[in-house]
Design a protein around this motif. Structure first.
Motif, PDB file in Angstrom:
ATOM      1  N   UNK A   1       0.846  -1.184   0.000  1.00 41.20           N
ATOM      2  CA  UNK A   1       0.000   0.000   0.000  1.00 41.20           C
ATOM      3  C   UNK A   1       0.891   1.247   0.000  1.00 41.20           C
ATOM      4  N   UNK A   2       0.440   2.290  -0.673  1.00 34.41           N
ATOM      5  CA  UNK A   2       1.164   3.558  -0.685  1.00 34.41           C
ATOM      6  C   UNK A   2       0.437   4.601   0.143  1.00 34.41           C
TER       7      UNK A   2
ATOM      8  N   UNK B   1      -1.475  -1.685  -4.333  1.00 32.59           N
ATOM      9  CA  UNK B   1      -2.660  -2.503  -4.069  1.00 32.59           C
ATOM     10  C   UNK B   1      -3.732  -1.707  -3.336  1.00 32.59           C
ATOM     11  N   UNK B   2      -3.338  -0.612  -2.727  1.00 35.62           N
ATOM     12  CA  UNK B   2      -4.260   0.261  -2.025  1.00 35.62           C
ATOM     13  C   UNK B   2      -3.540   1.538  -1.644  1.00 35.62           C
ATOM     14  N   UNK B   3      -4.307   2.552  -1.282  1.00 39.21           N
ATOM     15  CA  UNK B   3      -3.739   3.861  -0.951  1.00 39.21           C
ATOM     16  C   UNK B   3      -4.298   4.333   0.379  1.00 39.21           C
TER      17      UNK B   3
ATOM     18  N   UNK C   1       4.083  21.877  -5.443  1.00 39.71           N
ATOM     19  CA  UNK C   1       3.491  21.407  -6.687  1.00 39.71           C
ATOM     20  C   UNK C   1       3.954  19.984  -7.006  1.00 39.71           C
ATOM     21  N   UNK C   2       5.242  19.719  -6.807  1.00 36.34           N
ATOM     22  CA  UNK C   2       5.761  18.369  -7.055  1.00 36.34           C
ATOM     23  C   UNK C   2       5.137  17.367  -6.085  1.00 36.34           C
ATOM     24  N   UNK C   3       4.994  17.752  -4.830  1.00 37.29           N
ATOM     25  CA  UNK C   3       4.334  16.875  -3.854  1.00 37.29           C
ATOM     26  C   UNK C   3       2.927  16.519  -4.321  1.00 37.29           C
ATOM     27  N   UNK C   4       2.192  17.522  -4.808  1.00 35.05           N
ATOM     28  CA  UNK C   4       0.834  17.267  -5.274  1.00 35.05           C
ATOM     29  C   UNK C   4       0.814  16.351  -6.495  1.00 35.05           C
ATOM     30  N   UNK C   5       1.795  16.510  -7.372  1.00 37.46           N
ATOM     31  CA  UNK C   5       1.865  15.648  -8.555  1.00 37.46           C
ATOM     32  C   UNK C   5       2.163  14.196  -8.173  1.00 37.46           C
TER      33      UNK C   5
ATOM     34  N   UNK D   1      -2.423   8.289  -5.763  1.00 36.67           N
ATOM     35  CA  UNK D   1      -3.872   8.085  -5.640  1.00 36.67           C
ATOM     36  C   UNK D   1      -4.484   7.418  -6.865  1.00 36.67           C
ATOM     37  N   UNK D   2      -4.035   7.795  -8.054  1.00 36.31           N
ATOM     38  CA  UNK D   2      -4.749   7.402  -9.265  1.00 36.31           C
ATOM     39  C   UNK D   2      -3.937   6.538 -10.224  1.00 36.31           C
ATOM     40  N   UNK D   3      -2.666   6.342  -9.951  1.00 34.46           N
ATOM     41  CA  UNK D   3      -1.818   5.624 -10.892  1.00 34.46           C
ATOM     42  C   UNK D   3      -2.034   4.134 -10.925  1.00 34.46           C
TER      43      UNK D   3
END
Length: 365
Positions: free
Chosen positions: A284-285, A318-320, A302-306, A312-314
């Protein structure tokens, strides 16, 4: 920060007739320590996440260029603080609980440079969230330990030259304290019910900076408490492999703060994911929480958000677990919520509670 949960029975676990070995506590070795140990005893305290009917310990000499000999090793249950004890925790053990630890049937053990050793089984009934004291007598002089700094719990030492106090259940011989963990790498519990462990990798936020010394209020401590409230196989061991300043792309500094790119960070995460999955373990991330200290910048935010968007979406994990959402200020999402802000970088103990609550126990079963 990158964090992963590795779920399942650790690779070194073996089945026994009455259960199997589950990692119940652990920490990362990180440095060749500066403390000198000469004919003295060290008593280190660790809280196991699950209970069982027996235990064993692992000692590592990872960073030392020289062998270390432990002439006597004992393990016992930490006693509750008494009136008059000078520290919030103390070196005293419950009367009659201290057990000698053997290695291949022998009382002492020598670990070579970079080596590791796991003890024989020790018959001892332990409960979840119980504090255990591991006592190591080092007879030689000028020995420097392989260590984990900032352990967030106090351990104790006798004076240099004081000799063997490993079997002594009192606090009397232990005249000084430390928040460094010397040589002790892990404690496994023989459990007839639990079927796995959670291992967390991360930086100082996983290690527990800004938590309370001896308070056991890091987010992993709260997760262990939540899991311990469950019955049977749902309860799991919890192992904290956090290291202050840890990274996945460089050495001894956080990735974004050292200028790593989005591609480097996500590639590093993917490499970890691949290696964990190759061992047959789920991973899990966790998203990266806000930061606003003097070395930070809008570009780093900005990099943290990217990177968080990729987590979250990549679909790589296996879970977030969304730690960012759990502790950010709803009115200023790139900042920590003020009651959760210890030093512009680390969460407060209250925030660590919220981070543990953000983890779905159903998802990690």
């Amino acid at each position: 920060m990158v964090l992963a949960f590795a779920l399942g029975v650790p690779a070194q676990s073996i089945k026994a007739q009455t259960g199997q070995w589950i990692a119940a506590w652990g920490t990362s070795q990180e440095v060749y320590g500066s403390t000198t140990v000469s004919n003295r005893t060290i008593r280190m305290f660790a809280r196991v996440a699950i209970g069982g009917q027996a235990l064993r310990i692992r000692l590592d000499n990872t960073f030392s260029p020289a062998p270390v000999t432990f002439a006597k090793v004992y393990i016992g249950q930490q006693a509750v603080k008494r009136s008059g004890d000078s520290a919030s925790r103390n070196a005293r053990l419950v009367a009659g609980s201290n057990r000698q630890v053997f290695f291949g049937g022998v009382a002492g053990v020598t670990i070579p440079p970079g080596g590791s050793v796991t003890s024989d089984e020790v018959q001892m009934n332990v409960r979840a969230s119980q504090d255990l004291g591991v006592s190591l007598f080092v007879p030689d002089s000028g020995i420097r330990p392989s260590s984990h700094n900032a352990a967030q719990t106090r351990s104790y030492l006798t004076a240099s030259g004081a000799g063997d106090a490993a079997a002594d259940e009192s606090s009397t011989p232990f005249t000084s304290s430390t928040t460094t963990m010397f040589w002790l790498k892990g404690i496994d519990v023989l459990s007839a019910t639990s079927r796995g462990a959670i291992v967390a990798f991360g930086d100082s936020i996983t290690d527990g900076t800004c938590s309370t010394f001896d308070g056991h209020d890091r987010w992993l401590d709260w997760l262990a408490f939540r899991l311990a409230s469950l019955d049977g196989a749902a309860a799991k061991g919890v192992v904290n492999e956090g290291l202050s300043s840890n990274t996945i792309t460089t050495i001894r500094a956080n990735d974004i703060n050292r200028g790593a790119s989005r591609a480097q960070i996500t590639a590093g995460m993917q490499d970890i994911i691949n290696r964990v999955r190759a061992a047959g373990i789920r991973i899990f991330g966790a998203t990266i929480i806000p930061r606003s200290d003097s070395g930070w910048s809008a570009a780093k935010t900005q990099l943290r958000n990217e990177v968080n968007q990729w987590i979250r979406t990549g679909g790589a994990f296996d879970g977030v677990v969304d730690f960012d959402k759990a502790v950010r200020d709803p009115a200023h999402v790139d900042l920590l919520y003020p009651p959760y802000n210890c030093d512009q970088v680390h969460p407060t103990p209250l925030a660590y509670v919220e981070m543990a609550k953000a983890i779905s126990l159903t998802a990690i079963r």
